[in-house]
Scaffold this active site. Structure first.
Site, PDB file in Angstrom:
ATOM      1  N   LYS A 167      50.893  39.067  64.488  1.00  0.00           N
ATOM      2  CA  LYS A 167      52.290  39.447  64.236  1.00  0.00           C
ATOM      3  C   LYS A 167      53.239  38.597  65.076  1.00  0.00           C
ATOM      4  O   LYS A 167      54.326  38.253  64.630  1.00  0.00           O
ATOM      5  CB  LYS A 167      52.493  40.933  64.533  1.00  0.00           C
ATOM      6  CG  LYS A 167      52.008  41.811  63.383  1.00  0.00           C
ATOM      7  CD  LYS A 167      52.141  43.273  63.707  1.00  0.00           C
ATOM      8  CE  LYS A 167      51.513  44.127  62.619  1.00  0.00           C
ATOM      9  NZ  LYS A 167      51.264  45.491  63.072  1.00  0.00           N
ATOM     10  N   LYS A 220      44.895  39.267  47.827  1.00  0.00           N
ATOM     11  CA  LYS A 220      44.808  40.665  47.426  1.00  0.00           C
ATOM     12  C   LYS A 220      46.193  41.168  47.007  1.00  0.00           C
ATOM     13  O   LYS A 220      47.211  40.614  47.445  1.00  0.00           O
ATOM     14  CB  LYS A 220      44.206  41.519  48.538  1.00  0.00           C
ATOM     15  CG  LYS A 220      45.105  41.823  49.687  1.00  0.00           C
ATOM     16  CD  LYS A 220      44.430  42.840  50.594  1.00  0.00           C
ATOM     17  CE  LYS A 220      45.424  43.301  51.634  1.00  0.00           C
ATOM     18  NZ  LYS A 220      44.949  44.295  52.547  1.00  0.00           N
ATOM     19  N   LYS A 265      52.671  43.789  48.304  1.00  0.00           N
ATOM     20  CA  LYS A 265      54.114  43.574  48.128  1.00  0.00           C
ATOM     21  C   LYS A 265      54.545  42.306  48.851  1.00  0.00           C
ATOM     22  O   LYS A 265      55.460  41.626  48.414  1.00  0.00           O
ATOM     23  CB  LYS A 265      54.892  44.781  48.635  1.00  0.00           C
ATOM     24  CG  LYS A 265      54.676  46.002  47.753  1.00  0.00           C
ATOM     25  CD  LYS A 265      55.914  46.829  47.561  1.00  0.00           C
ATOM     26  CE  LYS A 265      55.707  47.787  46.407  1.00  0.00           C
ATOM     27  NZ  LYS A 265      56.751  48.786  46.256  1.00  0.00           N
TER      28      LYS A 265
END
Ligand code: SF4
Length: 329
Positions: free
Chosen positions: A111, A191, A194
Site C-alpha cells: 500500500k 481477477k 472494481k
C-alpha cells in the site's frame, strides 16, 4: 453456536466475483454459526481519497447482501463505525502491538508503494483495527482464503499477546478456509475487481449482462469463425462452467471443432447468467422499494453488536486495570 466474524470494505454494488468469493459463503454459514457481518467503513478511510460515495456504497452493498440471502434475523449486519467501542479497543490493542510486527506486513509495504502520497497512521495500524473487529465480538472463526492466512495469524498473535499479559479475554480466531472459483474480469487476465474496472454487477439487467459478455475477451487464437478454439484459455468458458455446468462438456467439443461461434457461445452464457440472478434481481427490487429497510436492518444490527461490544469492553478494562468509571446512582 460458534461465532463467525467477517468484515467487508464498502464497495457499492457487488459483482459476481464478490458473490462467489464471499456472499454465497456468508449465506451458507448462517445456519451453522452465529454470524456477524460488518461493513468496515473505518478501514476504508485508510485508502480513500474522497468519502462522497461512502454512504451510497454502504447502502448498495448491504442491499445486495440482503437480497442474496444474508438474513438479518439470523445474522448481525451492521456498520463498523456505528459501534463506538471499536475505536477504544483499537487504541488499547495498539498499546500492546509491537510496531515491528506492523511494519513487516507485506500488504502495508504494497500500500505504501501504491499510495505514497497518503501513507497515513491508519494504514500501518490496519491489522490492529482488524484484530479489534474480530476480538470485540469474540469471533471464533473468520472466513478467509489461503492468501489471507498471514493477516489472520497476526490477529491471533495480537490476541495471544493480550491474553498472556492481562489474562484471558479473547478467543484466538481460527481460519474458516473457503474455496471458491477464481472469477476473472472481462479481459480474462486479472481477477474481477472494481479497481480494474472489469466487473459485472450481480444486479445488472439482462441487457447489461449481455453487453458485458459480448464485449468480453475470448480465446485470442480464434480469429475467424472457422478457427478451432481452446476453451481452457477462454474466460467465457470458465464462466460457462459456473453458469452452464450441464452444457460445459458440449461447449468444449463444439468450441474445439469450431461447431459453435463465439457470438452464439456468449449468447448462451449471457442468458444463463441472467437466469441465475433473476430471483436475486426480483428480491433486490422488492427490498429497494422499501426506502428505510437497509437503514432499519443496520440500526438493529448496531444495537445487537453494541450489546456484545459493551460486555467485551467491561472485561477488557477490568483485566487491563483501567479505573472503571463510576456512574451516578
Ligand atoms: Fe470461448 Fe466459447 Fe469462443 Fe470457445 S466458442 S473461444 S469457449 S467464447
Amino acid at each position: 453456536m460458534k461465532r463467525v466474524f467477517s468484515g467487508f470494505r464498502p464497495t457499492g454494488k457487488q459483482h459476481i466475483g464478490n458473490y462467489f468469493g464471499a456472499i454465497q459463503n456468508c449465506v451458507a454459514l448462517q445456519d451453522e454459526y452465529d454470524c456477524i457481518y460488518s461493513v468496515v467503513d473505518i478501514h476504508a478511510l485508510t485508502t480513500m481519497d474522497s468519502t462522497s460515495k461512502l454512504q451510497e456504497d454502504i447502502h448498495e452493498m448491504v442491499l445486495d447482501w440482503l437480497a442474496a440471502g444474508i438474513d438479518p434475523q439470523k445474522s448481525i449486519v451492521f456498520v463498523q463505525s456505528h459501534v463506538p467501542q471499536i475505536t477504544e479497543l483499537n487504541t488499547l490493542l495498539g498499546m500492546i502491538t509491537p510496531l515491528g510486527w506492523l511494519l513487516r506486513v507485506p500488504t502495508f509495504k504494497e500500500k505504501v508503494r501504491k499510495q505514497s502520497h497518503n501513507v497515513n497512521y491508519g494504514l500501518v495500524g490496519y491489522p490492529v483495527l482488524m484484530t479489534a473487529d474480530i476480538a470485540l465480538y469474540k469471533g471464533e472463526y473468520v472466513p478467509v482464503g489461503e492468501d489471507q492466512l498471514p493477516h489472520l495469524e497476526l490477529a491471533r498473535e495480537i490476541v495471544r499477546r493480550f491474553n498472556s499479559i492481562f489474562g484471558y479475554v479473547f478467543p484466538e480466531p481460527q481460519a474458516k478456509l473457503t474455496s471458491f472459483p477464481l472469477i476473472l474480469g472481462s479481459q480474462g487476465q486479472e481477477k474481477m475487481s472494481k479497481s480494474y474496472d472489469n466487473y459485472l454487477e450481480i444486479a445488472a439487467s439482462p441487457e447489461e449482462i449481455s453487453k458485458w459478455v459480448m464485449a468480453a475477451f475470448t480465446d485470442p487464437a480464434r480469429r475467424f469463425r472457422s478457427d478451432p478454439g481452446h476453451p481452457e484459455v477462454c474466460n467465457i468458458f470458465h464462466l460457462h462452467q459456473i453458469f452452464s455446468p450441464s452444457r460445459s462438456e458440449e461447449i468444449v467439443q463444439e468450441c474445439r471443432s469450431a461447431k459453435i461461434g463465439c457470438v452464439d457461445c456468449k449468447k448462451v452464457l449471457a442468458r444463463n447468467i441472467s437466469q441465475f440472478f433473476e430471483p436475486f434481481r426480483e428480491r433486490r427490487n422488492n427490498l429497494a422499494s422499501r426506502p428505510d429497510y437497509v437503514a432499519d436492518v443496520l440500526a438493529d444490527g448496531a444495537s445487537r453488536a453494541e450489546a456484545i461490544a459493551k460486555e467485551t469492553m467491561r472485561e477488557v478494562e477490568q483485566k487491563m486495570g483501567l479505573m472503571l468509571r463510576k456512574y451516578p446512582e
